[in-house]
Design an enzyme around this catalytic site. Structure first.
Site, PDB file in Angstrom:
ATOM      1  N   CYS A 102       0.844  -1.206   0.000  1.00 36.01           N
ATOM      2  CA  CYS A 102       0.000   0.000   0.000  1.00 36.01           C
ATOM      3  C   CYS A 102       0.879   1.257   0.000  1.00 36.01           C
ATOM      4  O   CYS A 102       1.766   1.397   0.843  1.00 36.01           O
ATOM      5  CB  CYS A 102      -0.918   0.017   1.219  1.00 36.01           C
ATOM      6  SG  CYS A 102      -1.956   1.500   1.238  1.00 36.01           S
ATOM      7  N   LYS A 141       1.569  -9.611  -0.487  1.00 38.71           N
ATOM      8  CA  LYS A 141       1.343  -8.785  -1.672  1.00 38.71           C
ATOM      9  C   LYS A 141       2.239  -7.563  -1.584  1.00 38.71           C
ATOM     10  O   LYS A 141       2.180  -6.800  -0.614  1.00 38.71           O
ATOM     11  CB  LYS A 141      -0.125  -8.365  -1.775  1.00 38.71           C
ATOM     12  CG  LYS A 141      -0.435  -7.556  -3.020  1.00 38.71           C
ATOM     13  CD  LYS A 141      -1.927  -7.474  -3.240  1.00 38.71           C
ATOM     14  CE  LYS A 141      -2.290  -6.648  -4.462  1.00 38.71           C
ATOM     15  NZ  LYS A 141      -2.117  -5.202  -4.247  1.00 38.71           N
TER      16      LYS A 141
HETATM   17  C1  LIG Z   1      -9.064   2.078  -5.158  1.00 41.58           C
HETATM   18  C2  LIG Z   1      -7.946   1.111  -4.925  1.00 41.58           C
HETATM   19  C3  LIG Z   1      -7.810   0.536  -3.664  1.00 41.58           C
HETATM   20  C4  LIG Z   1      -6.779  -0.381  -3.414  1.00 41.58           C
HETATM   21  N1  LIG Z   1      -6.700  -0.967  -2.191  1.00 41.58           N
HETATM   22  C5  LIG Z   1      -5.769  -1.935  -1.971  1.00 41.58           C
HETATM   23  C6  LIG Z   1      -5.751  -2.668  -0.757  1.00 41.58           C
HETATM   24  O1  LIG Z   1      -6.576  -2.476   0.134  1.00 41.58           O
HETATM   25  N2  LIG Z   1      -4.769  -3.603  -0.608  1.00 41.58           N
HETATM   26  C7  LIG Z   1      -3.843  -3.866  -1.594  1.00 41.58           C
HETATM   27  O2  LIG Z   1      -2.988  -4.730  -1.413  1.00 41.58           O
HETATM   28  N3  LIG Z   1      -3.850  -3.189  -2.758  1.00 41.58           N
HETATM   29  C8  LIG Z   1      -4.807  -2.258  -2.975  1.00 41.58           C
HETATM   30  N4  LIG Z   1      -4.858  -1.637  -4.185  1.00 41.58           N
HETATM   31  C9  LIG Z   1      -3.918  -2.049  -5.251  1.00 41.58           C
HETATM   32  C10 LIG Z   1      -4.525  -3.158  -6.123  1.00 41.58           C
HETATM   33  O3  LIG Z   1      -4.755  -4.325  -5.372  1.00 41.58           O
HETATM   34  C11 LIG Z   1      -3.605  -3.495  -7.299  1.00 41.58           C
HETATM   35  O4  LIG Z   1      -2.377  -3.942  -6.790  1.00 41.58           O
HETATM   36  C12 LIG Z   1      -3.350  -2.304  -8.217  1.00 41.58           C
HETATM   37  O5  LIG Z   1      -4.534  -1.601  -8.486  1.00 41.58           O
HETATM   38  C13 LIG Z   1      -2.713  -2.756  -9.544  1.00 41.58           C
HETATM   39  O6  LIG Z   1      -3.566  -3.653 -10.232  1.00 41.58           O
HETATM   40  P1  LIG Z   1      -4.481  -3.157 -11.482  1.00 41.58           P
HETATM   41  O7  LIG Z   1      -3.554  -2.524 -12.477  1.00 41.58           O
HETATM   42  O8  LIG Z   1      -5.124  -4.429 -11.976  1.00 41.58           O
HETATM   43  O9  LIG Z   1      -5.464  -2.176 -10.926  1.00 41.58           O
HETATM   44  C14 LIG Z   1      -5.855  -0.711  -4.445  1.00 41.58           C
HETATM   45  C15 LIG Z   1      -5.995  -0.112  -5.694  1.00 41.58           C
HETATM   46  C16 LIG Z   1      -7.013   0.775  -5.950  1.00 41.58           C
HETATM   47  C17 LIG Z   1      -7.144   1.381  -7.325  1.00 41.58           C
END
Ligand SMILES: Cc1cc2nc3c(=O)[nH]c(=O)nc-3n(C[C@H](O)[C@H](O)[C@H](O)COP(=O)(O)O)c2cc1C
Length: 330
Positions: A102, A141
């Site tokens: 995060c 993660k």
């Molecule tokens: C609105 C939002 C909230 C997120 N909250 C978390 C979270 O609570 N825990 C986490 O490990 N990653 C969180 N992420 C990251 C996502 O899990 C992911 O790693 C990131 O969006 C990249 O993947 P994508 O390109 O498919 O979106 C969040 C991302 C977004 C956009």
């Protein structure tokens, strides 16, 4: 079939944890469209141990079958270990996921989330403590690294493996990048080459074809989609088709989108009550209209819903005005 520890994963695309997005209702509709697994929103280990109510509600497991991980964040091994036990006890989750990615200011300033990528020995102690505390698989993660000068996903993955983690998920961006630029799939490939536990590739899976692409490119065992699934749970069914080399079905029309949006809202209503369900619907209902022409008026109505009846009315309106027909409600 890929397994995380002893858990077989029924597919190769997982829903990423997203705070404020992947609540029980959204996880349910994604699973119904074929998500192989889903992870809770991130949950503070500290809050889980010392507060009630809100934090515990985040843990609730969806009723449809499928793999369910609870994600915890924190920085103290002992607290995380106790929180993991509690999360397991309260939710009956299948595995515990540790947040080391995060990027949010208030989290990293507190030494949590991606800040753990700057203190790998502590990250290792956390993984070991949680591993020892729970009988279920533990996953980590993380991101590519803190910034371009401190890329350490491979090192963290090796430590995770050493300390007994059952899988590692890598988002191919650094903390400094937040969500900008393109995710680096090369670093995920390097991680895959460096450890013998399953690797989950994450970052920029937006289209069904991206699922076979990221898996082939990185060699990872599983893929995980976040933003691409927002208002688009069909990414899972369509992604599975792409992966099987079958023709990818087109995006569903407005009628089917509204059927699923109505289902998500109904589940949220049950889970959170009318006030919160309506406030949150203002955000995600619009996502279901992505790419739908002439949706401006409907979006405007969505942004003002305050009661369940408003949501029903706006969905009916969308079905009437944007498809020329009223949706079946059976
Ligand atoms: C609105 C939002 C909230 C997120 N909250 C978390 C979270 O609570 N825990 C986490 O490990 N990653 C969180 N992420 C990251 C996502 O899990 C992911 O790693 C990131 O969006 C990249 O993947 P994508 O390109 O498919 O979106 C969040 C991302 C977004 C956009």
């Amino acid at each position: 079939m890929v397994s995380i520890g002893p858990l077989p994963v029924p597919g190769r695309l997982l829903l990423a944890p997203m705070a404020g997005v992947t609540d029980l209702a959204f996880r349910t509709v994604c699973r119904e469209q074929g998500a192989a697994g889903a992870v809770s929103e991130m949950i503070s280990a500290q809050a889980l141990l010392y507060q009630d109510g809100k934090t515990r509600a985040l843990l609730r497991r969806e009723k449809v079958p499928g793999l369910y991980g609870v994600q915890l964040f924190g920085k103290e091994p002992e607290i995380l270990a106790r929180a993991a036990k509690k999360a397991l006890e309260l939710s009956g989750c299948d595995y515990i996921d540790l947040n080391m990615g995060c990027p949010t200011g208030k989290i990293v300033r507190n030494g949590e989330g991606c800040a753990l990528m700057r203190d790998l020995p502590l990250a290792g102690r956390i993984i070991a403590a949680v591993r020892a505390a729970v009988p279920v698989p533990v996953t980590v993660k993380c991101r590519k690294g803190w910034d371009s000068g401190s890329v350490c996903a491979v090192e963290l993955a090796r430590i995770a493996r050493e300390e007994g983690a059952d899988a590692v998920c890598v988002h191919g961006r650094t903390r400094a990048q937040l969500y900008s630029g393109r995710a680096d799939w090369d670093v995920i490939r390097e991680v895959k080459r460096s450890v013998d536990i399953p690797v989950i590739a994450n970052g920029d899976v937006f289209e069904p074809e991206d699922v076979p692409r990221i898996l082939r490119y990185t060699g990872a065992d599983l893929a995980m989609a976040g933003r691409g699934a927002m208002g688009n749970p069909w990414l899972f069914s369509r992604g599975a088709a792409a992966l099987a080399g079958e023709p990818v079905p087109p995006m569903p029309g407005v009628r089917e989108r509204m059927r699923v949006a109505r289902r998500q809202f109904g589940l949220a209503l049950e889970d959170k009550g009318e006030k919160i369900a309506c406030l949150e619907a203002r955000k995600y209902l619009s996502w279901y209209l992505r790419g739908v022409p002439y949706a401006g008026y409907a979006r405007e109505k969505i942004s003002r819903v305050t009661a369940a009846a408003d949501v029903e009315r706006v969905i009916d309106l969308i079905c009437r005005e944007l498809t020329g027909e009223t949706e079946d409600r059976d």
